[in-house]
Design an enzyme around this catalytic site. Structure first.
Site, PDB file in Angstrom:
ATOM      1  N   TYR A 299      32.846  52.073 132.305  1.00  0.00           N
ATOM      2  CA  TYR A 299      34.270  52.863 131.608  1.00  0.00           C
ATOM      3  C   TYR A 299      34.566  54.070 131.133  1.00  0.00           C
ATOM      4  CZ  TYR A 299      32.124  52.058 127.385  1.00  0.00           C
ATOM      5  OH  TYR A 299      31.565  51.807 126.196  1.00  0.00           O
TER       6      TYR A 299
ATOM      7  N   ASP B 170      23.920  47.296 111.188  1.00  0.00           N
ATOM      8  CA  ASP B 170      22.416  46.645 111.658  1.00  0.00           C
ATOM      9  C   ASP B 170      21.357  46.750 110.882  1.00  0.00           C
ATOM     10  OD1 ASP B 170      23.590  46.930 114.314  1.00  0.00           O
ATOM     11  OD2 ASP B 170      22.485  48.739 115.201  1.00  0.00           O
TER      12      ASP B 170
ATOM     13  N   ARG C  39      30.518  57.481 121.854  1.00  0.00           N
ATOM     14  CA  ARG C  39      29.876  57.259 120.485  1.00  0.00           C
ATOM     15  C   ARG C  39      30.214  58.384 119.393  1.00  0.00           C
ATOM     16  NH1 ARG C  39      26.800  53.471 118.116  1.00  0.00           N
ATOM     17  NH2 ARG C  39      26.682  52.113 119.993  1.00  0.00           N
TER      18      ARG C  39
ATOM     19  N   GLU D  54      20.809  60.900 104.654  1.00  0.00           N
ATOM     20  CA  GLU D  54      20.739  61.035 105.843  1.00  0.00           C
ATOM     21  C   GLU D  54      19.031  60.988 106.090  1.00  0.00           C
ATOM     22  OE1 GLU D  54      20.451  61.080 109.520  1.00  0.00           O
ATOM     23  OE2 GLU D  54      21.109  59.359 108.593  1.00  0.00           O
TER      24      GLU D  54
END
Length: 419
Positions: A226, A303, A112, A37
């Site tokens: 939400y 993605d 998330r 990463e």
């Protein structure tokens, strides 16, 4: 049956949701994983995230569904409201027998960062996964027997039997391998964030108390709301099309445009708008479907392979499906190139269908004038138990048989836009 040959060493590039899920699925398939990463530490930005039942199926297979459920909310309904009139257009019941008979796994909404943290913890606990931060991939060199990753921060080269490129929307590895340029900007922009439920007042407080996912659909704009994190936070996302978009410019999608676009909305939306986070704006991108995900011993995932607009709430869901399918393929093939070809063959058509329908769904959500009136009239005739149009999206594709055998082929544009 699991592969009985010696474990492969698979490098995964990218420490987001897709990369962590891919690392976990690969390790659970019996292989050794090094995940790299570029950031100095693992983390995830953004706010709320919707996990349709196809994502819950994947999380269960990865062994993290219960960890995710501890902080997630299971909304009772998905509701579409007209942002101008304030009237309900349609809804889906997520707790009744029609839902549970068709979808054994729950529909969840979560922060998330909470999903990312659950996947990260599972990877940290797995003995076959090594995590490295502060490693920015600059190049990849492939030979018939291995792949070597080059990094900006060090002269070290990481050799691996194969590489999974899960490095996101602006994937460096996709740029190197495919060379198809930049993602496509939709001219839409999002402002998003989650705030304590205690700050909700009046009509907003009443809407929040329902725990439903609410989408206020309007001309070239919408607002979605939400609860997340056990109902302690309320997620809000305001999305609109900018009249001032210009390629290469950052001076578009401004707060002033946000206020102007929503100025004609109903009182409930106008009351919510001041509480939408303004610290960052998020331009929305996708790409046309890609026909080739596999490049020898390197494969694209999430993605990097199929970036999509958010209107079906399937970006993370499809990355999780990718990861589980990759794990199955790596169990069934000793050769990584064969495993990657099998994985891509099972996933490509389904992901492309969802990419394409996400765009159509956005168009449906953002209709103006007579188009919006006809949309509302059509959708208002639906019952809360009618899942026929959305079932193909919420039913995961096959993980262990060829794509041609899938019963989850693309179908009609579904009925409820969910950013």
């Amino acid at each position: 049956m699991p592969v009985t040959s010696p474990p492969l060493h698979i490098a995964v590039v990218g420490g987001g949701i897709g990369g962590l899920a891919a690392a976990l699925a690969t390790a659970r398939a019996g292989h050794r994983v090094t995940l790299v990463e570029r950031a100095a530490r693992f983390g995830e930005i953004g706010a709320g995230l919707q996990l349709a039942p196809n994502a819950s199926v994947a999380l269960a297979e990865l062994g993290v569904l219960e960890a995710v459920r501890r902080s997630a909310v299971a909304p009772p309904r998905l509701v579409m409201m007209d942002a101008l009139s304030g009237e309900q257009v349609t809804s889906l019941d997520l707790r009744g027998g029609a839902y549970t008979d068709r979808f054994p796994h729950p529909y969840l909404v979560t922060h998330r960062t909470d999903l990312h943290a659950a996947l990260l913890a599972a990877c940290q606990d797995h003995p076959s996964i090594t995590l490295r931060t502060g490693h920015t991939v600059t190049d990849v060199v492939q030979t018939p027997s291995e792949v070597r990753l080059h990094f900006a921060e060090t002269s070290e080269r990481l050799p691996a039997d194969a590489v999974v490129a899960a490095d996101g929307l602006h994937s460096r590895l996709r740029r190197i391998l495919v060379g198809d340029g930049d993602p496509v900007c939709s001219r839409y922009v999002a402002y998003r964030g989650a705030l304590p439920l205690s700050r909700m007042t009046g009509a907003m407080s009443r809407h929040a108390a329902t725990e439903s996912v609410i989408v206020w659909a309007g001309p070239r704009m919408h607002l979605v709301q939400y609860p997340v994190r056990r109902g302690e936070l309320y997620n809000q996302v305001a999305v609109f099309e900018s009249d001032h978009y210009s390629p290469g410019s950052d001076d578009w999608g401004t707060e002033a445009e946000l206020e102007a676009r929503f100025s004609g909305s109903c009182q409930a939306v106008r009351d919510a708008l001041p509480l939408v986070a303004r610290d960052r704006r998020w331009p929305l991108f996708d790409r046309p479907p890609l026909t080739e995900w596999v490049h020898g011993r390197i494969v694209l995932l999430g993605d990097a392979a199929h970036p999509m607009l958010q209107y079906l709430a399937q970006g993370a869901c499809q990355a999780l499906e990718d990861a589980v399918t990759l794990g199955h393929a790596l169990r069934g093939h000793a050769d990584p190139a064969a495993a990657f070809a099998s994985y891509a063959g099972r996933r490509r058509e389904r992901a492309a269908g969802i990419q394409t329908n996400a765009r159509r769904f956005g168009e449906l959500c953002h209709l103006e004038g007579m188009g919006a009136a006809l949309r509302n009239r059509l959708l208002s005739s639906r019952t809360p138990e009618d899942f026929d149009d959305i079932a193909w999206v919420w039913t995961p594709g096959p993980t262990g048989v060829p794509a041609a055998a899938s019963t989850a082929a693309p179908g009609p544009v579904p009925a409820l836009p969910r950013p």
